[in-house]
Design a protein around this motif. Structure first.
Motif, PDB file in Angstrom:
ATOM      1  N   LEU A 122      -4.028  96.230  51.503  1.00 55.61           N
ATOM      2  CA  LEU A 122      -4.268  95.512  50.226  1.00 55.61           C
ATOM      3  C   LEU A 122      -4.263  94.046  50.726  1.00 55.61           C
ATOM      4  O   LEU A 122      -3.691  93.643  51.913  1.00 55.61           O
ATOM      5  N   PRO A 123      -4.590  93.121  49.724  1.00 55.08           N
ATOM      6  CA  PRO A 123      -4.455  93.207  48.260  1.00 55.08           C
ATOM      7  C   PRO A 123      -5.869  94.037  47.887  1.00 55.08           C
ATOM      8  O   PRO A 123      -7.048  94.114  48.656  1.00 55.08           O
ATOM      9  N   TYR A 124      -5.775  94.479  46.449  1.00 55.89           N
ATOM     10  CA  TYR A 124      -6.878  95.135  45.957  1.00 55.89           C
ATOM     11  C   TYR A 124      -7.363  94.244  44.737  1.00 55.89           C
ATOM     12  O   TYR A 124      -6.722  93.877  43.774  1.00 55.89           O
ATOM     13  N   ASP A 125      -8.714  93.761  45.138  1.00 56.93           N
ATOM     14  CA  ASP A 125      -9.189  92.660  44.141  1.00 56.93           C
ATOM     15  C   ASP A 125     -10.076  93.124  43.094  1.00 56.93           C
ATOM     16  O   ASP A 125     -10.599  92.378  42.311  1.00 56.93           O
ATOM     17  N   LEU A 126     -10.086  94.494  43.073  1.00 54.70           N
ATOM     18  CA  LEU A 126     -11.234  94.849  42.245  1.00 54.70           C
ATOM     19  C   LEU A 126     -10.780  95.318  40.903  1.00 54.70           C
ATOM     20  O   LEU A 126     -11.112  96.306  40.101  1.00 54.70           O
ATOM     21  N   ASN A 127     -10.440  94.253  40.294  1.00 55.51           N
ATOM     22  CA  ASN A 127      -9.885  94.108  38.813  1.00 55.51           C
ATOM     23  C   ASN A 127     -10.994  93.991  37.910  1.00 55.51           C
ATOM     24  O   ASN A 127     -12.165  93.281  38.356  1.00 55.51           O
ATOM     25  N   PRO A 128     -11.040  94.127  36.599  1.00 53.04           N
ATOM     26  CA  PRO A 128     -12.116  93.896  35.814  1.00 53.04           C
ATOM     27  C   PRO A 128     -12.704  92.392  35.737  1.00 53.04           C
ATOM     28  O   PRO A 128     -13.964  92.118  35.793  1.00 53.04           O
ATOM     29  N   SER A 129     -11.749  91.450  35.853  1.00 48.39           N
ATOM     30  CA  SER A 129     -12.185  90.146  35.701  1.00 48.39           C
ATOM     31  C   SER A 129     -13.144  89.658  37.094  1.00 48.39           C
ATOM     32  O   SER A 129     -14.066  88.939  37.182  1.00 48.39           O
ATOM     33  N   PHE A 130     -12.478  90.328  38.218  1.00 46.74           N
ATOM     34  CA  PHE A 130     -13.255  89.913  39.406  1.00 46.74           C
ATOM     35  C   PHE A 130     -14.349  90.658  39.371  1.00 46.74           C
ATOM     36  O   PHE A 130     -15.356  90.068  39.960  1.00 46.74           O
ATOM     37  N   MET A 131     -14.383  91.953  39.324  1.00 47.41           N
ATOM     38  CA  MET A 131     -15.712  92.714  39.518  1.00 47.41           C
ATOM     39  C   MET A 131     -16.611  92.081  38.346  1.00 47.41           C
ATOM     40  O   MET A 131     -18.054  92.053  38.835  1.00 47.41           O
ATOM     41  N   SER A 132     -16.402  91.676  37.500  1.00 49.32           N
ATOM     42  CA  SER A 132     -17.114  91.189  36.252  1.00 49.32           C
ATOM     43  C   SER A 132     -18.090  89.810  36.710  1.00 49.32           C
ATOM     44  O   SER A 132     -18.934  89.426  36.283  1.00 49.32           O
ATOM     45  N   ALA A 133     -17.130  89.103  37.616  1.00 49.11           N
ATOM     46  CA  ALA A 133     -17.531  87.805  37.940  1.00 49.11           C
ATOM     47  C   ALA A 133     -18.820  87.768  39.171  1.00 49.11           C
ATOM     48  O   ALA A 133     -19.441  86.862  39.354  1.00 49.11           O
ATOM     49  N   ILE A 134     -18.629  88.889  39.734  1.00 47.55           N
ATOM     50  CA  ILE A 134     -19.469  89.030  41.007  1.00 47.55           C
ATOM     51  C   ILE A 134     -21.147  88.833  40.691  1.00 47.55           C
ATOM     52  O   ILE A 134     -21.650  87.981  41.403  1.00 47.55           O
ATOM     53  N   PRO A 135     -21.692  89.349  39.708  1.00 51.57           N
ATOM     54  CA  PRO A 135     -23.016  89.340  39.358  1.00 51.57           C
ATOM     55  C   PRO A 135     -23.463  87.555  39.272  1.00 51.57           C
ATOM     56  O   PRO A 135     -24.752  87.493  39.039  1.00 51.57           O
ATOM     57  N   TYR A 136     -22.509  86.879  38.620  1.00 49.42           N
ATOM     58  CA  TYR A 136     -22.815  85.629  38.394  1.00 49.42           C
ATOM     59  C   TYR A 136     -22.954  84.631  39.724  1.00 49.42           C
ATOM     60  O   TYR A 136     -23.133  83.556  39.565  1.00 49.42           O
ATOM     61  N   VAL A 137     -22.264  85.351  40.692  1.00 52.52           N
ATOM     62  CA  VAL A 137     -22.189  84.435  41.793  1.00 52.52           C
ATOM     63  C   VAL A 137     -23.800  84.524  42.666  1.00 52.52           C
ATOM     64  O   VAL A 137     -23.757  85.260  43.484  1.00 52.52           O
ATOM     65  N   SER A 138     -24.671  83.912  41.887  1.00 52.43           N
ATOM     66  CA  SER A 138     -26.315  83.832  42.382  1.00 52.43           C
ATOM     67  C   SER A 138     -26.753  82.582  42.041  1.00 52.43           C
ATOM     68  O   SER A 138     -26.325  81.762  41.566  1.00 52.43           O
ATOM     69  N   GLU A 139     -27.834  82.294  42.961  1.00 51.66           N
ATOM     70  CA  GLU A 139     -28.353  80.964  43.090  1.00 51.66           C
ATOM     71  C   GLU A 139     -29.107  80.887  41.474  1.00 51.66           C
ATOM     72  O   GLU A 139     -29.069  79.591  40.842  1.00 51.66           O
ATOM     73  N   GLU A 140     -29.475  82.029  40.881  1.00 53.66           N
ATOM     74  CA  GLU A 140     -30.117  81.782  39.579  1.00 53.66           C
ATOM     75  C   GLU A 140     -29.139  81.610  38.508  1.00 53.66           C
ATOM     76  O   GLU A 140     -29.371  80.844  37.308  1.00 53.66           O
ATOM     77  N   VAL A 141     -27.786  81.768  38.630  1.00 50.20           N
ATOM     78  CA  VAL A 141     -26.829  81.320  37.593  1.00 50.20           C
ATOM     79  C   VAL A 141     -26.301  80.147  38.019  1.00 50.20           C
ATOM     80  O   VAL A 141     -26.038  79.110  36.980  1.00 50.20           O
ATOM     81  N   ILE A 142     -25.672  79.891  39.083  1.00 51.52           N
ATOM     82  CA  ILE A 142     -24.631  78.691  39.339  1.00 51.52           C
ATOM     83  C   ILE A 142     -25.599  77.869  40.379  1.00 51.52           C
ATOM     84  O   ILE A 142     -24.992  76.995  40.660  1.00 51.52           O
ATOM     85  N   GLY A 143     -26.734  78.322  41.061  1.00 48.69           N
ATOM     86  CA  GLY A 143     -27.462  77.218  42.088  1.00 48.69           C
ATOM     87  C   GLY A 143     -26.752  77.545  43.096  1.00 48.69           C
ATOM     88  O   GLY A 143     -26.097  78.672  43.246  1.00 48.69           O
ATOM     89  N   LYS A 144     -26.964  76.845  44.359  1.00 49.50           N
ATOM     90  CA  LYS A 144     -26.298  76.652  45.617  1.00 49.50           C
ATOM     91  C   LYS A 144     -24.773  76.720  45.695  1.00 49.50           C
ATOM     92  O   LYS A 144     -24.347  75.862  44.981  1.00 49.50           O
ATOM     93  N   ILE A 145     -24.169  77.221  46.257  1.00 54.36           N
ATOM     94  CA  ILE A 145     -22.664  77.280  46.051  1.00 54.36           C
ATOM     95  C   ILE A 145     -22.260  75.948  47.080  1.00 54.36           C
ATOM     96  O   ILE A 145     -22.712  75.678  48.112  1.00 54.36           O
ATOM     97  N   THR A 146     -21.488  75.039  46.383  1.00 53.08           N
ATOM     98  CA  THR A 146     -21.065  74.006  46.938  1.00 53.08           C
ATOM     99  C   THR A 146     -19.536  73.986  47.417  1.00 53.08           C
ATOM    100  O   THR A 146     -19.117  72.789  48.262  1.00 53.08           O
TER     101      THR A 146
END
Length: 370
Positions: A122-146
């Motif tokens: 542990l820790p166990y990160d796979l809660n609904p908030s965390f897992m739901s955020a994963i698809p938005y970590v993309s260049e199409e949604v937020i651009g380059k990570i800064t």
């Protein structure tokens, strides 16, 4: 379906959730408990209807026909119990932190791999908030990570026990609390490159539950800067001294921002250039152009800690919080202590294969105008 028999080493409050989660799973049961004091193991066993109890974890492992053990002892005991189980061919679910030295963490991972056993830390990160955020970590949604930031700040543990005794705990807020925000960021963004940190004890004289006055010699104030492959910084904070609890994660992109458990929202995406489909328009931190996506339902194998662990035992799949991932997380924590003591940046030596595979170009902020 083959029954899975489990043994519990540790009888504190933290063990309760594992008993309760296991009770909901088909053909999964705890058959023995173990604690340093036999009466504590007996009390816990009787609460959860477990047939046998021990005060010697080696005896429990040798006498019971176990498939795996769950380790919920104080931090300093984790390594010896985990390695004893792995040496006996048992799978292990280990509470955080993995161990109180980086060398022990490495030995645990290497032993699990050599014996082809599942080691889920542990820790166990796979809660609904965390897992739901994963698809938005993309260049199409937020651009380059800064950049990114994450924190877990609390008033401090209220109990007068080993938490505030460095001789027993071997560490304070970093090992006990900072492991959570570090794990979230590493699970979301992948391996980091280096660490710089400031760590100290800001409240050596504490008042805990019941108004008792105690002396503390553990770290309770820590700030870490991680550097990622493209030069991005992530600032991670843990403080045992706040009047409120903060446990949020923010990922900054050139075009948008992802916020997990911040401002009263389980998940918010700030997206000024385009609306987020199938998400509610909200105001977050006073900003418009923000959207609260619907949380994804948990799948059976990721519903909670025990369901994921049992799924991995039955399928042979690596846990998402794998040994190598959590080894990297723990190297960051021990490097934070080292950096704070030396005043120098520490280069990280470990890596892992991310289960959340980002397009590497999302970290490339230098090739084009952005």
């Amino acid at each position: 379906m083959k029954p899975i028999k489990l043994g519990m080493v540790g009888s504190g409050d933290i063990s309760n959730r594992f008993f309760e989660q296991a009770a909901k799973l088909e053909q999964v049961s705890f058959v023995a408990t173990c604690a340093r004091h036999l009466d504590n193991a007996e009390k816990k066993a009787k609460v959860y209807g477990i047939p046998r109890w021990y005060d010697d974890y080696l005896r429990m492992m040798d006498e019971e026909e176990l498939d795996a053990v769950v380790v919920t002892t104080p931090h300093s005991v984790h390594a010896e119990v985990v390695m004893a189980a792995l040496e006996r061919g048992l799978h292990v679910l280990n509470e955080k932190p993995m161990a109180t030295t980086f060398e022990d963490c490495k030995r645990m991972v290497e032993l699990a791999e050599a014996n082809n056993k599942t080691l889920m830390n542990l820790p166990y990160d796979l809660n609904p908030s965390f897992m739901s955020a994963i698809p938005y970590v993309s260049e199409e949604v937020i651009g380059k990570i800064t950049g990114a930031e994450a924190q877990l700040n609390i008033p401090g543990p209220g109990r007068d026990n080993w938490y505030y005794n460095k001789e027993i705990s071997h560490g304070g807020a970093i090992l006990d609390c900072m492991v959570y925000p570090i794990s979230r960021l590493i699970s979301m963004l992948g391996p980091a490159q280096s660490v710089m940190a400031e760590v100290n004890t800001i409240i050596p004289k504490r008042i805990v539950n019941g108004g008792k006055q105690i002396q503390s010699d553990v770290d309770d104030n820590a700030t870490v800067i991680l550097t990622f492959t493209g030069g991005q910084h992530a600032v991670i904070r843990t403080l045992w001294g706040t009047s409120i609890k903060q446990n949020n994660t923010l990922i900054y992109g050139r075009k948008g921002t992802i916020a997990v458990n911040d401002g009263g929202f389980p998940l918010v995406v700030h997206s000024p250039l385009a609306p987020i489909p199938d998400a509610e328009s909200v105001t977050w931190r006073g900003y418009s152009d923000c959207y609260a996506p619907k949380l994804l339902p948990s799948i059976d194998s990721e519903r909670d800690i025990m369901s994921h662990f049992v799924h991995c035992l039955r399928t042979g799949e690596q846990p998402k919080p794998s040994g190598r991932l959590q080894l990297h997380v723990h190297e960051i924590m021990f490097a934070a202590y080292q950096s704070a003591e030396s005043g120098q940046r520490c280069t990280l030596t470990t890596t892992f294969e991310p289960w959340n595979k980002l397009d590497p170009h999302i970290f490339d902020t230098k090739s084009n105008y952005i």
